[in-house]
Design a protein around this motif. Structure first.
Motif, short mmCIF file in Angstrom:
data_model
loop_
_atom_site.label_atom_id
_atom_site.label_comp_id
_atom_site.label_asym_id
_atom_site.label_seq_id
_atom_site.Cartn_x
_atom_site.Cartn_y
_atom_site.Cartn_z
N LEU A 1 -16.43 -31.93 -46.91
CA LEU A 1 -16.04 -31.97 -48.32
C LEU A 1 -15.75 -30.56 -48.83
O LEU A 1 -14.73 -30.32 -49.48
CB LEU A 1 -17.14 -32.63 -49.16
CG LEU A 1 -16.90 -32.63 -50.67
CD1 LEU A 1 -15.68 -33.45 -51.02
CD2 LEU A 1 -18.13 -33.13 -51.39
N ILE A 2 -16.63 -29.64 -48.53
CA ILE A 2 -16.44 -28.26 -48.97
C ILE A 2 -15.18 -27.66 -48.34
O ILE A 2 -14.40 -26.99 -49.01
CB ILE A 2 -17.69 -27.41 -48.63
CG1 ILE A 2 -18.85 -27.85 -49.51
CG2 ILE A 2 -17.41 -25.92 -48.80
CD1 ILE A 2 -20.19 -27.33 -49.07
N ARG B 1 -12.47 -29.25 -47.27
CA ARG B 1 -11.27 -29.86 -47.89
C ARG B 1 -11.02 -29.26 -49.27
O ARG B 1 -9.89 -28.92 -49.62
CB ARG B 1 -11.44 -31.37 -48.01
CG ARG B 1 -11.03 -32.14 -46.79
CD ARG B 1 -10.90 -33.63 -47.07
NE ARG B 1 -12.02 -34.21 -47.78
CZ ARG B 1 -13.09 -34.71 -47.21
NH1 ARG B 1 -13.22 -34.69 -45.90
NH2 ARG B 1 -14.07 -35.22 -47.94
N THR B 2 -12.08 -29.13 -50.05
CA THR B 2 -11.95 -28.58 -51.40
C THR B 2 -11.45 -27.14 -51.35
O THR B 2 -10.56 -26.75 -52.11
CB THR B 2 -13.30 -28.65 -52.14
OG1 THR B 2 -13.74 -30.01 -52.16
CG2 THR B 2 -13.18 -28.14 -53.56
N TYR B 3 -11.99 -26.36 -50.44
CA TYR B 3 -11.58 -24.96 -50.28
C TYR B 3 -10.11 -24.88 -49.87
O TYR B 3 -9.34 -24.09 -50.43
CB TYR B 3 -12.48 -24.28 -49.26
CG TYR B 3 -12.16 -22.82 -49.05
CD1 TYR B 3 -12.40 -21.88 -50.04
CD2 TYR B 3 -11.61 -22.38 -47.85
CE1 TYR B 3 -12.12 -20.54 -49.86
CE2 TYR B 3 -11.32 -21.04 -47.66
CZ TYR B 3 -11.57 -20.13 -48.66
OH TYR B 3 -11.29 -18.81 -48.47
N GLN C 1 -7.76 -27.11 -50.40
CA GLN C 1 -6.94 -27.51 -51.54
C GLN C 1 -6.81 -26.39 -52.55
O GLN C 1 -5.73 -26.16 -53.10
CB GLN C 1 -7.52 -28.77 -52.20
CG GLN C 1 -7.40 -30.01 -51.35
CD GLN C 1 -8.20 -31.18 -51.89
OE1 GLN C 1 -8.96 -31.05 -52.85
NE2 GLN C 1 -8.06 -32.34 -51.25
N ARG C 2 -7.88 -25.68 -52.78
CA ARG C 2 -7.85 -24.56 -53.73
C ARG C 2 -6.92 -23.46 -53.22
O ARG C 2 -6.14 -22.89 -53.99
CB ARG C 2 -9.25 -24.00 -53.95
CG ARG C 2 -9.27 -22.89 -54.99
CD ARG C 2 -10.65 -22.42 -55.28
NE ARG C 2 -11.37 -23.42 -56.04
CZ ARG C 2 -12.64 -23.34 -56.37
NH1 ARG C 2 -13.35 -22.29 -56.01
NH2 ARG C 2 -13.23 -24.29 -57.06
#
Length: 89
Positions: free
Chosen positions: A73-74, A76-78, A80-81
């Motif tokens: 999750l982290i 993927r979020t990173y 995307q950012r």
């Protein structure tokens, strides 16, 4: 790639960058495995012995699953950012 040695061709630079990326990926995977092992061992193993009882095995398996889910999750979020930041430029 401007900081790479000047005598390299573009294909050599690309190959060098690919090798560096692979080494970084391996180092990240090793760090992930080490941290996950340390955290789950501390959480699940109260009295180290020659084998794990069933509750310790279940705890370690669940801990590792949760750790991997969180890490994914982290990541993927990173990613995307980073993609959003690239598009803004």
């Amino acid at each position: 790639m401007d900081s790479l040695p000047a005598g390299l061709s573009n294909s050599q630079k690309d190959e060098l960058m690919d090798q560096v990326k692979q080494q970084i990926a391996v180092a990240n995977a090793q760090e992930l495995l080490t941290k996950m092992t340390e955290k789950c061992f501390k959480k699940c193993i109260n009295k180290p012995g020659t084998s794990l009882d069933s509750s310790e095995q279940k705890c370690v398996a669940m801990c590792m699953d949760r750790y991997m889910d969180s890490w994914n999750l982290i990541s993927r979020t990173y990613s995307q950012r980073i993609d959003k930041e690239r598009h803004r430029m």
